[in-house]
Enzyme design. Structure first.
Site, PDB file in Angstrom:
ATOM      1  N   LYS A   1       0.819  -1.338   0.031  1.00  0.00           N
ATOM      2  CA  LYS A   1      -0.179  -0.142   0.022  1.00  0.00           C
ATOM      3  C   LYS A   1       1.075   1.071  -0.002  1.00  0.00           C
ATOM      4  O   LYS A   1       0.597   2.384  -0.819  1.00  0.00           O
ATOM      5  CB  LYS A   1      -0.849  -0.244   1.487  1.00  0.00           C
ATOM      6  CG  LYS A   1      -2.169   1.017   1.335  1.00  0.00           C
ATOM      7  CD  LYS A   1      -3.024   0.481   2.181  1.00  0.00           C
ATOM      8  CE  LYS A   1      -2.647   0.543   3.802  1.00  0.00           C
ATOM      9  NZ  LYS A   1      -2.782   2.127   4.212  1.00  0.00           N
ATOM     10  N   SER A   2       1.882   1.293   0.954  1.00  0.00           N
ATOM     11  CA  SER A   2       2.674   2.398   0.886  1.00  0.00           C
ATOM     12  C   SER A   2       3.410   2.851  -0.457  1.00  0.00           C
ATOM     13  O   SER A   2       3.385   3.920  -0.847  1.00  0.00           O
ATOM     14  CB  SER A   2       3.841   2.044   1.878  1.00  0.00           C
ATOM     15  OG  SER A   2       3.546   2.238   3.390  1.00  0.00           O
TER      16      SER A   2
ATOM     17  N   ARG B   1       2.770   5.945  -3.245  1.00  0.00           N
ATOM     18  CA  ARG B   1       3.992   6.561  -3.898  1.00  0.00           C
ATOM     19  C   ARG B   1       4.039   6.459  -5.197  1.00  0.00           C
ATOM     20  O   ARG B   1       4.570   7.275  -6.111  1.00  0.00           O
ATOM     21  CB  ARG B   1       5.391   6.202  -3.139  1.00  0.00           C
ATOM     22  CG  ARG B   1       5.233   6.737  -1.711  1.00  0.00           C
ATOM     23  CD  ARG B   1       6.247   5.758  -0.569  1.00  0.00           C
ATOM     24  NE  ARG B   1       6.478   6.551   0.547  1.00  0.00           N
ATOM     25  CZ  ARG B   1       5.600   6.468   1.752  1.00  0.00           C
ATOM     26  NH1 ARG B   1       4.441   5.549   1.431  1.00  0.00           N
ATOM     27  NH2 ARG B   1       5.772   6.766   2.711  1.00  0.00           N
TER      28      ARG B   1
ATOM     29  N   ARG C   1      -7.882  12.534  12.737  1.00  0.00           N
ATOM     30  CA  ARG C   1      -6.327  12.279  12.796  1.00  0.00           C
ATOM     31  C   ARG C   1      -5.748  13.426  12.948  1.00  0.00           C
ATOM     32  O   ARG C   1      -5.897  14.518  12.129  1.00  0.00           O
ATOM     33  CB  ARG C   1      -5.936  11.149  11.965  1.00  0.00           C
ATOM     34  CG  ARG C   1      -6.736   9.750  11.882  1.00  0.00           C
ATOM     35  CD  ARG C   1      -6.340   8.941  10.907  1.00  0.00           C
ATOM     36  NE  ARG C   1      -4.810   8.596  11.108  1.00  0.00           N
ATOM     37  CZ  ARG C   1      -4.408   7.689  10.134  1.00  0.00           C
ATOM     38  NH1 ARG C   1      -5.046   7.316   9.315  1.00  0.00           N
ATOM     39  NH2 ARG C   1      -3.088   7.281  10.693  1.00  0.00           N
TER      40      ARG C   1
ATOM     41  N   SER D   1       8.027   9.200  11.562  1.00  0.00           N
ATOM     42  CA  SER D   1       6.907   9.122  10.851  1.00  0.00           C
ATOM     43  C   SER D   1       7.188   9.089   9.349  1.00  0.00           C
ATOM     44  O   SER D   1       7.798  10.193   8.804  1.00  0.00           O
ATOM     45  CB  SER D   1       5.921   9.836  11.174  1.00  0.00           C
ATOM     46  OG  SER D   1       4.763  10.107  10.089  1.00  0.00           O
TER      47      SER D   1
ATOM     48  N   GLN E   1       5.269   9.112   7.001  1.00  0.00           N
ATOM     49  CA  GLN E   1       4.067  10.242   6.119  1.00  0.00           C
ATOM     50  C   GLN E   1       4.718  11.681   6.452  1.00  0.00           C
ATOM     51  O   GLN E   1       4.741  12.276   5.400  1.00  0.00           O
ATOM     52  CB  GLN E   1       2.845   9.938   7.024  1.00  0.00           C
ATOM     53  CG  GLN E   1       2.227   8.599   6.638  1.00  0.00           C
ATOM     54  CD  GLN E   1       0.866   8.417   7.117  1.00  0.00           C
ATOM     55  OE1 GLN E   1       0.518   9.187   7.922  1.00  0.00           O
ATOM     56  NE2 GLN E   1       0.466   7.332   6.909  1.00  0.00           N
TER      57      GLN E   1
ATOM     58  N   ASP F   1       2.542  -1.122  11.785  1.00  0.00           N
ATOM     59  CA  ASP F   1       1.140  -1.211  11.491  1.00  0.00           C
ATOM     60  C   ASP F   1       1.122  -2.924  11.735  1.00  0.00           C
ATOM     61  O   ASP F   1      -0.125  -3.359  11.824  1.00  0.00           O
ATOM     62  CB  ASP F   1       1.264  -1.120   9.853  1.00  0.00           C
ATOM     63  CG  ASP F   1       1.154   0.105   9.567  1.00  0.00           C
ATOM     64  OD1 ASP F   1       0.933   1.106  10.314  1.00  0.00           O
ATOM     65  OD2 ASP F   1       1.491   0.316   8.285  1.00  0.00           O
TER      66      ASP F   1
ATOM     67  N   LYS G   1      -3.605   6.065  14.874  1.00  0.00           N
ATOM     68  CA  LYS G   1      -3.893   5.482  13.533  1.00  0.00           C
ATOM     69  C   LYS G   1      -5.471   5.403  13.036  1.00  0.00           C
ATOM     70  O   LYS G   1      -5.909   6.303  13.550  1.00  0.00           O
ATOM     71  CB  LYS G   1      -3.548   4.237  13.795  1.00  0.00           C
ATOM     72  CG  LYS G   1      -2.014   3.922  13.965  1.00  0.00           C
ATOM     73  CD  LYS G   1      -1.337   4.482  12.542  1.00  0.00           C
ATOM     74  CE  LYS G   1       0.120   4.456  13.190  1.00  0.00           C
ATOM     75  NZ  LYS G   1       1.080   5.213  11.925  1.00  0.00           N
TER      76      LYS G   1
ATOM     77  N   ARG H   1      -5.335   2.586  18.252  1.00  0.00           N
ATOM     78  CA  ARG H   1      -5.267   1.212  18.201  1.00  0.00           C
ATOM     79  C   ARG H   1      -5.071   0.595  19.456  1.00  0.00           C
ATOM     80  O   ARG H   1      -4.745  -0.716  19.384  1.00  0.00           O
ATOM     81  CB  ARG H   1      -4.159   0.792  17.161  1.00  0.00           C
ATOM     82  CG  ARG H   1      -4.815   0.834  15.804  1.00  0.00           C
ATOM     83  CD  ARG H   1      -4.006   0.131  14.608  1.00  0.00           C
ATOM     84  NE  ARG H   1      -4.618   0.388  13.447  1.00  0.00           N
ATOM     85  CZ  ARG H   1      -3.916   0.386  12.228  1.00  0.00           C
ATOM     86  NH1 ARG H   1      -2.688   0.762  12.048  1.00  0.00           N
ATOM     87  NH2 ARG H   1      -4.687   0.459  11.026  1.00  0.00           N
TER      88      ARG H   1
HETATM   89  C1  S3P Z   1       2.821   4.803   6.171  1.00  0.00           C
HETATM   90  C2  S3P Z   1       3.488   5.179   7.272  1.00  0.00           C
HETATM   91  C3  S3P Z   1       3.015   4.790   8.705  1.00  0.00           C
HETATM   92  C4  S3P Z   1       2.162   3.676   8.610  1.00  0.00           C
HETATM   93  C5  S3P Z   1       1.133   3.817   7.435  1.00  0.00           C
HETATM   94  C6  S3P Z   1       1.792   4.156   6.117  1.00  0.00           C
HETATM   95  C7  S3P Z   1       3.350   5.365   4.801  1.00  0.00           C
HETATM   96  O1  S3P Z   1       2.434   5.977   9.400  1.00  0.00           O
HETATM   97  O2  S3P Z   1       1.488   3.528   9.748  1.00  0.00           O
HETATM   98  O3  S3P Z   1       0.023   2.882   7.549  1.00  0.00           O
HETATM   99  O4  S3P Z   1       3.136   5.000   3.944  1.00  0.00           O
HETATM  100  O5  S3P Z   1       4.214   6.333   5.028  1.00  0.00           O
HETATM  101  P1  S3P Z   1       3.256   6.993  10.122  1.00  0.00           P
HETATM  102  O6  S3P Z   1       4.236   7.714   9.013  1.00  0.00           O
HETATM  103  O7  S3P Z   1       2.440   7.848  10.456  1.00  0.00           O
HETATM  104  O8  S3P Z   1       3.986   6.276  11.100  1.00  0.00           O
END
Ligand code: S3P
Length: 435
Positions: A26-27, A31, A125, A168, A170, A320, A347, A351
């Site tokens: 997914k990540s 991207r 969030r 993080s 993200q 995760d 999250k 969680r």
């Molecule tokens: C992700 C980063 C993680 C993860 C999320 C996907 C990403 O979050 O928990 O499911 O794709 O960059 P955080 O960056 O907030 O830890």
């Protein structure tokens, strides 16, 4: 999400056996779209995740002028415009924090305004973590008390050196996406390294990027770059594989192989935990695909699971997977302590509290801590016989399903359809390897 379905999970006496392929990461899928959209050219993306989260990113980049044609269910051709169109509607990120945080970085430096919104869970969030650093770069973002919807007033940004208070990916990716369209050197530091898929994809598409570690922490430096269009292939998602890996470890008579899983070291904290807890597993057929490591993961029933301690640097590498690791811990002998994981509260649901509540109901001896939980293992013998709520959270739904495999009485999982966020084919794959 229209039809919310309740389902039952129960013991599988014959165990789980077979070879499966897990959905794409997914990540990396998010991207692939966001990065390809900035090449101004044609990019083929293979093995794209069609979960609802990545679909949300797909709709946003289409609203910015990208043309997307699927040649089959998982392969798409993206034709990116030379420069983005100003969107004529609110950009809906659905349930996806990754979409909202990464896209904010990409949009903040454009010469138009945009608004990013999300569903009930995403609107609760925290967004201060990206609004603050983008603000330091000169971005103007209006929010609902640092929550979505986010109204981004496009502006020319300045580079910054930023020490992220949380590890993080993200946050890091958001700043790097703003930095790649900003003159000068933008630097992000983190104390512990979070997943580095953005850095890897920037390298792959030949951006001017440098990563390393010095006395201040892990750094990534990026300069304004034109991304080179290249085809992108995406491996299977270890975070989705994790549910099946744990199921095979706890259900007697199991042996499964999961093909072509991403094993980027910033994502494989769960394998380190497997080592500590005596899970029987092997990695086969290692490879590199579009600058990311992959392999097949073989897991078999593990009769002597031991509790362990999980804290510190490993946390971002398994953030995760912690809900399903909690299920593994409940099947072990002895105590497992998870600490330093306070960000789990931010999250898709809180969680920590929702997991503690659900697992307690199922019969797990679990104690809530502000930054994690403590589990006393029950050696694969949970009572079950209850109904559990999923709290709009796909990973809780799949973790409870996994726990059902070691319950004396079956459990009913409410609103199981939240799995569609990341893993719509979860039950179909389960039926392939179960009796
Ligand atoms: C992700 C980063 C993680 C993860 C999320 C996907 C990403 O979050 O928990 O499911 O794709 O960059 P955080 O960056 O907030 O830890």
């Amino acid at each position: 999400m229209n039809s919310l379905k309740d389902i039952v999970s129960k013991k599988q006496n014959k165990g789980l056996r077979g070879v499966i392929t897990i959905p794409p990461d997914k990540s990396i899928s998010h991207r692939s779209l966001i990065f390809a959209a900035q090449t101004g050219a044609r990019v083929k993306i293979s093995n794209f995740s069609y979960g609802a989260d990545c679909r949300a990113t797909l709709e946003v980049i289409k609203a910015l002028g990208c043309e997307v044609d699927f040649t089959d269910e998982r392969t798409l051709i993206l034709n990116a415009p030379k420069s983005f169109n100003a969107p004529d509607k609110v950009l809906d990120c659905g349930n996806s924090g990754t979409s909202m945080r990464l896209l904010s970085g990409m949009l903040a430096s454009r010469n138009f305004n945009s608004t990013l919104a999300g569903d009930e869970s995403l609107s609760k969030r925290p967004m201060k973590r990206i609004i603050e650093p983008l603000g330091l770069m000169g971005a103007k973002i209006k929010s609902n008390d640092f929550k979505a919807p986010l109204e981004i007033i496009g502006a020319k940004l300045n580079p910054i050196e930023y020490f992220s208070p949380i590890s993080s990916a993200q946050v890091k990716s958001c700043i790097l996406l703003a930095g790649v369209n900003t003159s000068g050197v933008t630097t992000v530091y983190e104390k512990t390294l979070s997943r580095n898929h953005s850095e890897k994809m920037f390298e792959y598409l030949e951006a001017d990027i440098q990563t390393g570690r010095d006395e201040k922490g892990f750094y990534t430096k990026i300069q304004k770059s034109k991304l080179v269009p290249k085809d992108i292939e995406i491996a299977g998602d270890i975070s989705s594989a994790a549910f099946f890996m744990v199921m095979a470890a706890i259900a007697p008579n199991s042996e499964i192989i999961i093909k072509n899983v991403g094993i980027n070291p910033t994502r494989t904290g769960i394998l380190d935990v497997f080592d500590k807890m005596s899970v029987n597993y092997e990695i086969l057929n290692k490879n590199i695909v579009s600058n990311e490591e992959t392999g097949d993961i073989k897991v078999s029933y593990s009769p002597n699971l031991k509790g362990c301690e999980i804290s510190g640097e490993i946390i971002p590498r398994l953030i995760d997977e912690l809900p399903v690791i909690a299920v593994l811990a409940s099947a072990a002998d002895g105590q497992t302590t998870v600490s330093d994981a306070q960000d789990l509260r931010n999250k898709e649901s809180d969680r920590i509290s929702s997991l503690v509540c659900g697992l307690k109901k199922i019969g797990v001896e679990i104690e809530e801590k502000s930054d994690g939980f403590i589990i006393s293992g029950t050696n694969k013998n949970l009572k079950g016989g209850v109904e559990v709520e999923t709290h709009l959270d796909h990973r809780l739904a799949m973790s409870y399903f996994t726990a059902g495999l070691i319950c004396r009485d079956e459990i009913l999982i409410k609103d199981f359809n939240w799995v569609n966020t990341s893993f719509p084919e979860f039950l179909e794959l389960f039926s392939k390897i179960s009796e």
